[in-house]
Design an enzyme around this catalytic site. Structure first.
Site, PDB file in Angstrom:
ATOM      1  N   GLY A 269       0.758  -0.481  -0.500  1.00  0.00           N
ATOM      2  CA  GLY A 269      -0.073   0.279   0.026  1.00  0.00           C
ATOM      3  C   GLY A 269       0.869   1.417   0.024  1.00  0.00           C
ATOM      4  O   GLY A 269       1.657   0.668   0.007  1.00  0.00           O
TER       5      GLY A 269
ATOM      6  N   GLN B 294       3.249   9.971   0.699  1.00  0.00           N
ATOM      7  CA  GLN B 294       4.674   9.417   1.696  1.00  0.00           C
ATOM      8  C   GLN B 294       5.113   9.611   0.381  1.00  0.00           C
ATOM      9  O   GLN B 294       6.671   9.112  -0.237  1.00  0.00           O
ATOM     10  CB  GLN B 294       4.240   7.478   1.450  1.00  0.00           C
TER      11      GLN B 294
ATOM     12  N   CYS C 281       5.543  -0.217   7.253  1.00  0.00           N
ATOM     13  CA  CYS C 281       5.258   1.333   6.632  1.00  0.00           C
ATOM     14  C   CYS C 281       6.723   1.832   6.134  1.00  0.00           C
ATOM     15  O   CYS C 281       7.713   1.868   6.586  1.00  0.00           O
ATOM     16  CB  CYS C 281       5.455   2.346   7.531  1.00  0.00           C
ATOM     17  N   LEU C 282       6.439   2.153   4.910  1.00  0.00           N
ATOM     18  CA  LEU C 282       7.766   2.555   3.724  1.00  0.00           C
ATOM     19  C   LEU C 282       8.159   3.447   4.106  1.00  0.00           C
ATOM     20  O   LEU C 282       9.104   3.811   3.869  1.00  0.00           O
ATOM     21  CB  LEU C 282       7.270   1.827   1.668  1.00  0.00           C
TER      22      LEU C 282
ATOM     23  N   HIS D  58      -5.038   1.603   7.616  1.00  0.00           N
ATOM     24  CA  HIS D  58      -2.897   1.685   7.689  1.00  0.00           C
ATOM     25  C   HIS D  58      -3.035   3.114   6.400  1.00  0.00           C
ATOM     26  O   HIS D  58      -2.197   4.617   6.942  1.00  0.00           O
ATOM     27  CB  HIS D  58      -2.031   1.289   7.105  1.00  0.00           C
ATOM     28  N   GLU D  59      -3.830   3.235   5.493  1.00  0.00           N
ATOM     29  CA  GLU D  59      -3.157   3.972   4.121  1.00  0.00           C
ATOM     30  C   GLU D  59      -4.335   5.289   4.339  1.00  0.00           C
ATOM     31  O   GLU D  59      -4.054   5.884   3.769  1.00  0.00           O
ATOM     32  CB  GLU D  59      -3.427   2.894   2.472  1.00  0.00           C
TER      33      GLU D  59
ATOM     34  N   HIS E 248      -2.310   7.377   6.630  1.00  0.00           N
ATOM     35  CA  HIS E 248      -1.804   8.658   6.014  1.00  0.00           C
ATOM     36  C   HIS E 248      -2.986   9.421   5.662  1.00  0.00           C
ATOM     37  O   HIS E 248      -1.844  10.778   5.699  1.00  0.00           O
ATOM     38  CB  HIS E 248      -1.207   8.008   5.117  1.00  0.00           C
TER      39      HIS E 248
HETATM   40 NI    NI Z   1       2.833   3.511   5.898  1.00  0.00          NI
END
Ligand code: NI
Length: 176
Positions: free
Chosen positions: A50, A55, A97-98, A139-140, A143
């Site tokens: 995701g 991000q 998470c990236l 989660h997304e 963000h």
């Molecule tokens: Ni994330």
């Protein structure tokens, strides 16, 4: 016509854009569709399941998700997603998470969510998500509200993760 998808640099903590509420997309254009394609390419390249626009340094309410198996991709592109309903039942899954490289933690969230969003053609869609997809969607969407998975765990664990990630990023030899 859209250009070939390009990879975008992924923003890491503690960049303040990750803590801002993103702005709704007012009009879906080729630029929006290009952003979705670029984000999907960036997510697959990372690799991740995701990615939210903040991000990649774009403060807009746009996310891409693919929780499919390796041989069965299931790319979902969401514009202006809203959670309509959450289940009382909760579940705990390990999240990463990236934007918080190499760190994971168990996070408790509603096990099922219903989400409404616009697709890349501007059509309203809804999705009832369970399992990994439910966690990923939440989660997304977090963000887009400046919330990270570490906000859902204890302060002790959060501080530990932040210390580790900051230390690793200071090392010139560390991986990306
Ligand atoms: Ni994330």
């Amino acid at each position: 016509m859209l250009a070939t998808a390009k990879l975008m640099p992924i923003i890491k903590v503690p960049d303040p854009i990750l803590r801002q509420a993103a702005i709704p997309v007012a009009e879906i254009t080729d630029g929006t569709r290009q952003l979705l394609d670029d984000m999907a390419a960036t997510m697959y390249d990372a690799p991740g399941i995701g990615l939210a626009a903040p991000q990649v340094n774009i403060s807009q309410r746009v996310i891409v998700i693919d929780c499919g198996k390796d041989d069965e991709p299931e790319l979902i592109k969401m514009i202006n997603p809203e959670i309509l309903r959450i289940s009382d039942t909760r579940t705990i899954l390990e999240e990463g998470c990236l934007s918080i490289p190499d760190q994971t933690a168990d996070v408790e969230r509603p096990a099922e969510v219903e989400v409404q969003y616009l697709d890349e053609n501007g059509a309203s869609q809804s999705l009832v998500a369970t399992g990994l997809l439910a966690t990923c969607v939440q989660h997304e969407i977090d963000h887009l509200n400046g919330v990270l998975f570490i906000d859902h765990i204890s302060r002790l664990k959060r501080d530990m993760i932040m210390r580790k990630v900051m230390k690793e990023m200071r090392q010139p030899t560390s991986r990306k």
